[in-house]
Design a protein around this motif. Structure first.
Motif, mmCIF file in Angstrom:
data_model
loop_
_atom_site.group_PDB
_atom_site.id
_atom_site.type_symbol
_atom_site.label_atom_id
_atom_site.label_comp_id
_atom_site.label_asym_id
_atom_site.label_seq_id
_atom_site.Cartn_x
_atom_site.Cartn_y
_atom_site.Cartn_z
ATOM 1 N N UNK A 149 0.815 -1.218 0.000
ATOM 2 C CA UNK A 149 0.000 0.000 0.000
ATOM 3 C C UNK A 149 0.848 1.269 0.000
ATOM 4 N N UNK A 150 1.923 1.274 -0.810
ATOM 5 C CA UNK A 150 2.810 2.426 -0.961
ATOM 6 C C UNK A 150 3.618 2.741 0.290
ATOM 7 N N UNK A 151 3.595 1.844 1.280
ATOM 8 C CA UNK A 151 4.472 1.994 2.438
ATOM 9 C C UNK A 151 5.792 1.277 2.160
ATOM 10 N N UNK A 152 6.861 1.713 2.838
ATOM 11 C CA UNK A 152 8.104 0.964 2.759
ATOM 12 C C UNK A 152 7.886 -0.421 3.342
ATOM 13 N N UNK A 153 8.365 -1.432 2.660
ATOM 14 C CA UNK A 153 8.334 -2.790 3.190
ATOM 15 C C UNK A 153 9.577 -3.520 2.712
#
Length: 229
Positions: free
Chosen positions: A56-60
């Motif tokens: 969801x467009x978060x850093x992972x």
């Protein structure tokens, strides 16, 4: 009632909508995905990547899918830095989960040596090291991934029960399910993953669960269970 709805803030409207949807469809995993269509990664996504839809467009953390089978996939992760907290309990309930999450959330909200706010990342990872018997305590460790641009410069926690840690490179077998998670759904997912693995060798010393969604997200929720190879 309609007038009240229109004067609510956007945040309150989102919470109200999430509550109404939960009341209508419950926690039926996959219901909304079936209704609106399931998400998939873009075509051609190969090699080590962190551009997966469920982030969801978060850093992972980046990973490489090295094998895909019915019911699971095999992934390779490189070493990465996380912030963590742990506890040892006979059972793990929502109260313990909330306690651990709260400590890590305070860290990224500024409870650190630099008083620095740190962006939320995904997933919220939880490691379970079972006790020797069902009635002896197990160890649970919860992790937040440190953003890519802070992997070498993350501020030190000020809470003595919170710490920075480098997870080593690892290969894991991953099963996934949609909807809202629960201890029962996670246990079912682990049983299904072990059944799919069959005689394939895997580690029995510990497992991980991974959640990628805010509590307010009602569409395309993604949850994972990991068994180290």
């Amino acid at each position: 009632m309609i007038i009240i709805y229109f004067i609510l803030s956007k945040a309150m409207k989102a919470m109200l909508l999430a509550t109404l949807v939960t009341l209508v469809v419950g926690t039926n995993a996959g219901f909304l995905d079936n209704l609106f269509g399931a998400k998939t990664d873009p075509p051609g996504l190969v090699g080590m990547s962190n551009k997966h839809w469920f982030c969801h467009d978060l850093d992972c953390p980046a990973f490489e899918t090295t094998d895909t089978r019915t019911g699971y996939e095999k992934r390779r992760y490189e070493s990465t830095k996380w912030v963590a907290t742990n506890l040892t309990e006979v059972g793990f309930t929502n109260a313990e989960n909330t306690l651990m999450f709260g400590k890590l959330f305070q860290y990224i909200s500024g409870k650190n040596a630099q008083n620095e706010k740190i962006p939320m990342t995904a997933p919220v990872l939880r490691r379970h090291v079972p006790g020797a018997t069902p009635t002896t305590p197990s160890t649970y460790v919860m992790y937040f991934f440190v953003p890519h641009n802070m992997q070498t410069s993350a501020p030190a926690p000020t809470d003595p029960s919170v710490y920075l840690v480098d997870l080593p490179p690892m290969i894991v077998y991953v099963g996934s399910f949609s909807g809202r998670t629960s201890n029962t759904k996670e246990a079912d997912a682990f049983r299904a993953l072990r059944a799919e693995l069959g005689t394939t060798p895997y580690s029995t010393g510990y497992t991980f669960t991974a959640g990628y969604d805010s509590p307010f997200n009602i569409l395309h929720r993604h949850n994972e269970v990991w068994i180290p190879a």
